[in-house]
Scaffold this active site. Structure first.
Site, mmCIF file in Angstrom:
data_model
loop_
_atom_site.group_PDB
_atom_site.id
_atom_site.type_symbol
_atom_site.label_atom_id
_atom_site.label_comp_id
_atom_site.label_asym_id
_atom_site.label_seq_id
_atom_site.Cartn_x
_atom_site.Cartn_y
_atom_site.Cartn_z
ATOM 1 N N GLU A 93 1.414 3.269 -2.451
ATOM 2 C CA GLU A 93 0.227 2.510 -2.054
ATOM 3 C C GLU A 93 -0.477 3.149 -0.862
ATOM 4 O O GLU A 93 0.129 3.877 -0.076
ATOM 5 C CB GLU A 93 0.601 1.061 -1.747
ATOM 6 C CG GLU A 93 1.620 0.890 -0.656
ATOM 7 C CD GLU A 93 2.132 -0.550 -0.631
ATOM 8 O OE1 GLU A 93 1.545 -1.362 0.079
ATOM 9 O OE2 GLU A 93 3.117 -0.837 -1.333
ATOM 10 N N CYS A 106 -4.959 4.791 5.369
ATOM 11 C CA CYS A 106 -3.540 4.783 5.704
ATOM 12 C C CYS A 106 -2.789 5.295 4.475
ATOM 13 O O CYS A 106 -2.863 4.692 3.409
ATOM 14 C CB CYS A 106 -3.131 3.347 6.053
ATOM 15 S SG CYS A 106 -1.384 3.188 6.389
ATOM 16 N N CYS A 113 11.675 5.007 1.460
ATOM 17 C CA CYS A 113 11.984 5.589 2.772
ATOM 18 C C CYS A 113 13.464 5.381 3.031
ATOM 19 O O CYS A 113 14.039 4.398 2.580
ATOM 20 C CB CYS A 113 11.158 4.862 3.846
ATOM 21 S SG CYS A 113 11.400 5.488 5.524
ATOM 22 N N CYS A 117 14.561 0.626 8.695
ATOM 23 C CA CYS A 117 14.119 -0.324 9.731
ATOM 24 C C CYS A 117 14.181 -1.755 9.172
ATOM 25 O O CYS A 117 13.778 -1.993 8.032
ATOM 26 C CB CYS A 117 12.709 0.007 10.207
ATOM 27 S SG CYS A 117 12.586 1.659 10.917
ATOM 28 N N CYS A 120 10.836 -3.609 7.784
ATOM 29 C CA CYS A 120 9.863 -2.838 6.993
ATOM 30 C C CYS A 120 10.172 -2.910 5.501
ATOM 31 O O CYS A 120 11.298 -2.646 5.069
ATOM 32 C CB CYS A 120 9.870 -1.382 7.460
ATOM 33 S SG CYS A 120 8.743 -0.345 6.522
ATOM 34 N N CYS A 334 3.026 -2.231 4.848
ATOM 35 C CA CYS A 334 3.283 -1.148 3.923
ATOM 36 C C CYS A 334 4.519 -1.434 3.078
ATOM 37 O O CYS A 334 5.491 -1.978 3.542
ATOM 38 C CB CYS A 334 3.437 0.163 4.678
ATOM 39 S SG CYS A 334 4.645 0.094 5.994
#
Ligand code: SAH
Length: 346
Positions: A93, A106, A113, A117, A120, A334
């Site tokens: 995205e 962005c 990922c 975290c 997130c 995100c």
């Protein structure tokens, strides 16, 4: 044999391709301009080359494109979110935001990922794979073509850790900056990292004056270890050292992102310690009210406390801004869009 994607090649790499097939290097410049300036989508469309040369090129090379899967237009402002499908079926995205000073995108740098975290959405299922330079670039090209706009600012703050995909991100920066492509100035590009210290130092050596943004989120190592696993590897002291080095080499002001989470990092002692560690550093703090993710039990502090946090930083001479929430009605944080899409497809 897998064909090589011309969109992922820098101008020098494109020249090598042409020299290797016995063609002149000015041909490479033409191809680069058509792919990155005109944003064409297939070798057949490079009509400045003869049909014979296009066919020869197609034996070994291709041009990969993203497909727009969905676009979500915010009703609150001009924010637009895109879900793109990659050639292998993966989904990423990107977000387009319109400010007074122009259009900002962005971008994602990885599918998923691995940084873990705790607040997130991008990292919930781990890392799937790195994006190629071409896939990072094509987020820009597809959005520009879809909206008929020229992008002026880029932030690498979508899904993924850009410094965990270092070489492709560097090639992306090189190509995006090229005057034969989109000619976007390095000063208009921000790279955000959770703090991969050795790579920050490598970046300082590249001689490209992009803005470095550090996702700090707390001034205490012990607290940071709880919300950002990368802190088990690199301490805040080491991050600050690396930032000093970056500033020394590039003369650029560093940004610190600080996502405010109720009861976790929004206390007076957090603000106080933050001013201590940033004192004297050429920097700016970006306070981000947490965008709550439905699976996590974390809350956004009340506006009053966010303001108090900022006032304290101001009182100690630390520059800061509170990030305006944009497009929250189209699922701002995100990784949320992609996950929602995958969930509904399953
Ligand atoms: N991996 C990079 C870039 C992607 S995250 C990094 O860590 O900086 C971009 C920014 O959004 C980071 O500061 C990240 O901490 C923040 N962020 C992630 N999830 C968030 C959420 N739910 N609410 C607010 N900010 C969030």
């Amino acid at each position: 044999m897998k064909k090589i994607d011309l969109k992922s090649l820098t101008i020098n790499e494109t020249k090598e391709v042409f020299l290797s097939i016995g063609e002149k290097s000015f041909r490479a410049e033409q191809v680069f301009r058509w792919i990155h300036g005109k944003m064409i989508e297939s070798i057949d469309d490079i009509t400045v080359l003869s049909k014979g040369l296009r066919d020869k090129l197609k034996d070994t090379h291709t041009i990969d494109n993203l497909t727009i899967l969905q676009r979500f237009d915010s009703k609150e402002d001009d924010t637009k979110k895109y879900l793109f499908k990659l050639n292998d079926g993966n989904i990423i995205e990107s977000v387009m935001m319109e400010y007074k000073h122009g259009v900002t995108l962005c971008l994602s740098t990885q599918v998923g990922c691995k940084m873990g975290c705790s607040f997130c959405a991008s990292t919930q299922d781990g890392l799937v794979r790195n994006l190629t330079s071409g896939e990072i670039l094509d987020q820009v090209y597809q959005i520009q073509k879809d909206l008929d706009v020229k992008v002026s600012n880029i932030v690498l703050m979508g899904s993924g850790e850009p410094l965990d995909n270092y070489d492709n991100v560097l090639n992306f920066l090189n190509i995006l900056h090229s005057e034969k492509g989109q000619n976007i100035g390095y000063r208009h590009i921000t790279l955000s990292t959770c703090g991969v210290v050795p790579k920050i130092k490598d970046l300082a050596h590249e001689d490209i004056p992009i803005t470095l943004s550090i996702s700090l989120h707390t001034p205490f190592d012990e607290e940071r270890k709880k919300i950002m696993p990368i802190s088990r590897k690199y301490s805040i002291d080491e991050i600050i050292e690396a930032c000093k080095y970056y500033i020394e080499r590039t003369n650029r002001r560093v940004t610190f992102e600080y996502t405010l989470i109720e009861g976790v990092n929004d206390r007076a002692e957090d603000a106080k310690e933050l001013t201590k560690i940033l004192k004297g550093l050429l920097c700016h703090v970006n306070l981000i009210p947490l965008n709550p993710i439905k699976e996590f039990n974390l809350k956004t502090p009340k506006a009053k406390y966010i303001k108090e946090f900022k006032d304290f930083l101001d009182s100690r001479g630390i520059n800061s801004t509170i990030r305006r929430e944009m497009g929250s009605d189209v699922n701002a944080a995100c990784g949320q869009l992609r996950r929602d899409y995958i969930d509904t497809e399953e």
